[in-house]
Motif scaffolding. Structure first.
Motif, PDB file in Angstrom:
ATOM      1  N   ARG A  24       0.848  -1.203   0.000  1.00  0.00           N
ATOM      2  CA  ARG A  24       0.000   0.000   0.000  1.00  0.00           C
ATOM      3  C   ARG A  24       0.882   1.252   0.000  1.00  0.00           C
ATOM      4  NH1 ARG A  24      -2.329  -3.952   2.851  1.00  0.00           N
ATOM      5  NH2 ARG A  24      -4.592  -4.160   3.025  1.00  0.00           N
ATOM      6  N   VAL A  26       0.193   4.114   1.321  1.00  0.00           N
ATOM      7  CA  VAL A  26       0.086   4.673   2.678  1.00  0.00           C
ATOM      8  C   VAL A  26      -0.412   3.531   3.563  1.00  0.00           C
ATOM      9  CG1 VAL A  26      -0.317   7.132   2.159  1.00  0.00           C
ATOM     10  CG2 VAL A  26      -2.225   5.535   2.051  1.00  0.00           C
ATOM     11  N   HIS A  27      -0.300   3.682   4.853  1.00  0.00           N
ATOM     12  CA  HIS A  27      -0.714   2.603   5.780  1.00  0.00           C
ATOM     13  C   HIS A  27      -0.058   1.277   5.360  1.00  0.00           C
ATOM     14  CE1 HIS A  27      -3.709   4.988   8.003  1.00  0.00           C
ATOM     15  NE2 HIS A  27      -3.805   5.642   6.875  1.00  0.00           N
ATOM     16  N   ARG A  62      -7.834  -4.636  10.034  1.00  0.00           N
ATOM     17  CA  ARG A  62      -6.400  -4.422   9.771  1.00  0.00           C
ATOM     18  C   ARG A  62      -5.976  -3.127  10.449  1.00  0.00           C
ATOM     19  NH1 ARG A  62      -2.978  -1.773   6.026  1.00  0.00           N
ATOM     20  NH2 ARG A  62      -0.929  -2.783   5.922  1.00  0.00           N
ATOM     21  N   ILE A  97     -13.604   2.305   7.694  1.00  0.00           N
ATOM     22  CA  ILE A  97     -12.161   2.596   7.739  1.00  0.00           C
ATOM     23  C   ILE A  97     -11.951   3.828   8.605  1.00  0.00           C
ATOM     24  CG2 ILE A  97     -10.109   3.067   6.362  1.00  0.00           C
ATOM     25  CD1 ILE A  97     -11.470   1.759   3.995  1.00  0.00           C
ATOM     26  N   ALA A  98     -11.044   3.723   9.561  1.00  0.00           N
ATOM     27  CA  ALA A  98     -10.856   4.821  10.516  1.00  0.00           C
ATOM     28  C   ALA A  98      -9.369   5.046  10.774  1.00  0.00           C
ATOM     29  CB  ALA A  98     -11.577   4.478  11.818  1.00  0.00           C
ATOM     30  N   MET A  99      -9.067   6.218  11.332  1.00  0.00           N
ATOM     31  CA  MET A  99      -7.666   6.536  11.669  1.00  0.00           C
ATOM     32  C   MET A  99      -7.636   7.332  12.972  1.00  0.00           C
ATOM     33  SD  MET A  99      -6.663   9.730   9.274  1.00  0.00           S
ATOM     34  CE  MET A  99      -7.785  11.076   8.945  1.00  0.00           C
ATOM     35  N   PHE A 104      -9.681  15.378   8.837  1.00  0.00           N
ATOM     36  CA  PHE A 104      -8.804  15.183   7.683  1.00  0.00           C
ATOM     37  C   PHE A 104      -8.112  16.500   7.331  1.00  0.00           C
ATOM     38  CE2 PHE A 104      -8.213  14.082   3.046  1.00  0.00           C
ATOM     39  CZ  PHE A 104      -7.228  13.143   3.300  1.00  0.00           C
ATOM     40  N   PHE A 112      -6.778  18.337  -1.367  1.00  0.00           N
ATOM     41  CA  PHE A 112      -5.938  17.282  -0.788  1.00  0.00           C
ATOM     42  C   PHE A 112      -4.773  16.959  -1.722  1.00  0.00           C
ATOM     43  CE2 PHE A 112      -4.891  12.727   0.094  1.00  0.00           C
ATOM     44  CZ  PHE A 112      -4.206  12.996   1.266  1.00  0.00           C
ATOM     45  N   PHE A 296      -9.577  -2.954   1.441  1.00  0.00           N
ATOM     46  CA  PHE A 296     -10.761  -2.326   2.037  1.00  0.00           C
ATOM     47  C   PHE A 296     -11.200  -1.182   1.133  1.00  0.00           C
ATOM     48  CE2 PHE A 296      -8.575  -4.379   5.495  1.00  0.00           C
ATOM     49  CZ  PHE A 296      -9.596  -4.877   6.285  1.00  0.00           C
ATOM     50  N   ARG A 316     -12.197   8.727  -2.619  1.00  0.00           N
ATOM     51  CA  ARG A 316     -11.473   7.602  -2.001  1.00  0.00           C
ATOM     52  C   ARG A 316     -11.947   6.265  -2.567  1.00  0.00           C
ATOM     53  NH1 ARG A 316     -12.058   7.648   4.222  1.00  0.00           N
ATOM     54  NH2 ARG A 316     -10.557   5.950   4.138  1.00  0.00           N
ATOM     55  N   TYR A 320      -8.930   3.848  -3.802  1.00  0.00           N
ATOM     56  CA  TYR A 320      -8.590   2.585  -3.134  1.00  0.00           C
ATOM     57  C   TYR A 320      -8.633   1.416  -4.125  1.00  0.00           C
ATOM     58  CZ  TYR A 320      -8.613   4.835   1.462  1.00  0.00           C
ATOM     59  OH  TYR A 320      -8.313   5.644   2.529  1.00  0.00           O
ATOM     60  N   SER A 323      -5.452   1.732  -6.266  1.00  0.00           N
ATOM     61  CA  SER A 323      -4.280   1.344  -5.474  1.00  0.00           C
ATOM     62  C   SER A 323      -4.217  -0.173  -5.305  1.00  0.00           C
ATOM     63  CB  SER A 323      -4.363   2.044  -4.116  1.00  0.00           C
ATOM     64  OG  SER A 323      -3.402   1.551  -3.250  1.00  0.00           O
ATOM     65  N   ARG A 327      -1.123  -2.642  -6.675  1.00  0.00           N
ATOM     66  CA  ARG A 327      -0.252  -3.442  -5.798  1.00  0.00           C
ATOM     67  C   ARG A 327      -0.593  -4.933  -5.855  1.00  0.00           C
ATOM     68  NH1 ARG A 327      -2.984  -4.722  -1.011  1.00  0.00           N
ATOM     69  NH2 ARG A 327      -4.766  -3.376  -0.587  1.00  0.00           N
TER      70      ARG A 327
END
Ligand code: HEM
Length: 337
Positions: A24, A26-27, A62, A97-99, A104, A112, A296, A316, A320, A323, A327
């Motif tokens: 990934r 990021v993360h 995750r 999905i959370a952080m 933000f 962004f 996710f 997003r 996602y 991405s 990968r």
């Protein structure tokens, strides 16, 4: 209307020089755990989604370090992520999905992108003791010293951007001071965007979700950062002894709150509903299939939960998917449908 290519541009810009295209952008570093979610008795009054009405719903979660660096630096200050997939009773899935940041960095995909371009990690430029004193005299917080071996600064460009763009100041200041958790299950995680939930009476509510750890929030001592690689081992050891739990809180927005801009907080006294408890009790053996390859998506929703009109949430969904394709991740069930 957003530039149709912006979802892809965002993924390109997020890739770091010390990242790995097979992982990934990021993360990048993470670990998954499994368990179940049990709704609170009131959850079904607010949302008809299966996991808020069923008994127990199996989950895979995750946890991750926010950085796109492919080398583990658990002890370094960084945002952490918690991506939860609920396996619903009809065989479909839904993601949340959370952080660890409550807000933000930017209100739109375009802003962004500008932020991500300017905030791209750059060579560390330390501050001399004299510069620090001068900063104090100007009421400017001195820069954090690099950790041993840290040559790329994640904060400098972001702070310069925040100086010019007020909307990113809250997120940037919180990120610059966030520190490192002692455990992935001793941090609070926020889904940040507004979602729209529908109750059994047809009432739609604009809400924000966050996970609160039952064990409490605890960060490491910033003066003595622990070894680089401890979070995954800590989670395995902890869950081998006892389960870890989180409460899912849902904050209900009111007229005047910003529903489409996740860089703006809502007043802290908004009504919060305890929607249920997540229990994690195992770490899957196969972390390649069950963590690295998983994909996710914040748009993987279910009947009873919709996206708001937040343009960042919308972009997003495509970023996602792109991405994950780049990968070689396992497509999320949503992409296949
Ligand atoms: C325009 C804004 C954003 C963009 C372009 C973006 C982009 C990405 C990308 C490309 C990935 C890797 C996806 C994959 O390869 O599977 C990712 C992962 C992640 N993002 Fe974002 N992100 C954005 C905003 C956010 C926000 C607001 C949050 C917090 C709610 C967030 C939390 C996460 C987490 C936790 C992961 C790791 C998920 C996992 O474990 O698979 N991101 N992001």
């Amino acid at each position: 209307m957003s530039d149709p290519g912006i979802a892809e541009k965002l993924v390109e810009v997020l890739h770091r020089p010390d990242g790995d295209p097979a992982l990934r952008p990021v993360h990048t570093i993470g670990i998954s755990a499994t368990g179940y979610f049990e709704p609170s008795p009131v959850a079904r009054n607010f949302c008809v989604a299966d996991h808020f009405c069923a008994g127990k719903t199996d989950v895979i979660v995750r946890f991750s370090n926010g950085s796109g660096c492919a080398v583990v630096h658990d002890g370094w200050s960084d945002v952490r992520g918690m991506a939860v997939r609920f396996h619903l009773s009809d065989g479909t899935d839904t993601d949340l999905i959370a952080m660890t940041l409550p807000e933000f960095f930017a209100p739109t995909p375009e802003t962004f992108l500008e932020f991500a371009e300017e905030a791209a990690p750059r060579e560390y430029e330390g501050e001399t003791p004299w510069q620090k004193i001068l900063n104090y005299l100007h009421l400017v917080l001195p820069k954090r010293d690099p950790y041993p071996g840290e040559t790329i600064s994640p904060d400098d460009g972001a702070i310069e951007f925040a100086d010019k763009n007020a909307y990113s100041q809250l997120g940037v200041m919180q990120a610059a001071q966030i520190g490192a958790p002692t455990s992935y299950v001793r941090a609070a995680y926020h889904a940040v965007h507004t979602f729209v939930v529908t109750g059994p009476d047809g009432v739609r509510r604009w809400v924000r979700f966050s996970w609160q750890p039952i064990a409490g929030v605890l960060t490491t001592n910033a003066e003595e950062p622990p070894v680089d690689d401890y979070l995954r081992a800590e989670l395995k050891d902890r869950l081998a002894k006892e389960p870890a739990r989180f409460s899912l809180m849902m904050m209900i927005g009111e007229v005047g709150d910003d529903f489409n801009n996740s860089s703006r907080p809502w007043p802290p006294h908004r009504k919060r509903i305890m929607m249920g408890t997540l229990t994690l009790d195992a770490v899957p053996e196969d972390q390649i299939a069950q963590s690295e390859k998983l994909s996710f998506n914040p748009g993987l929703l279910t009947n009873g939960i919709e996206t708001s009109d937040d343009p960042v949430l919308k972009v997003r969904i495509d970023s996602y998917k792109i991405s994950s394709e780049w990968r070689g991740g396992t497509p999320c069930p949503f992409s296949e449908g």
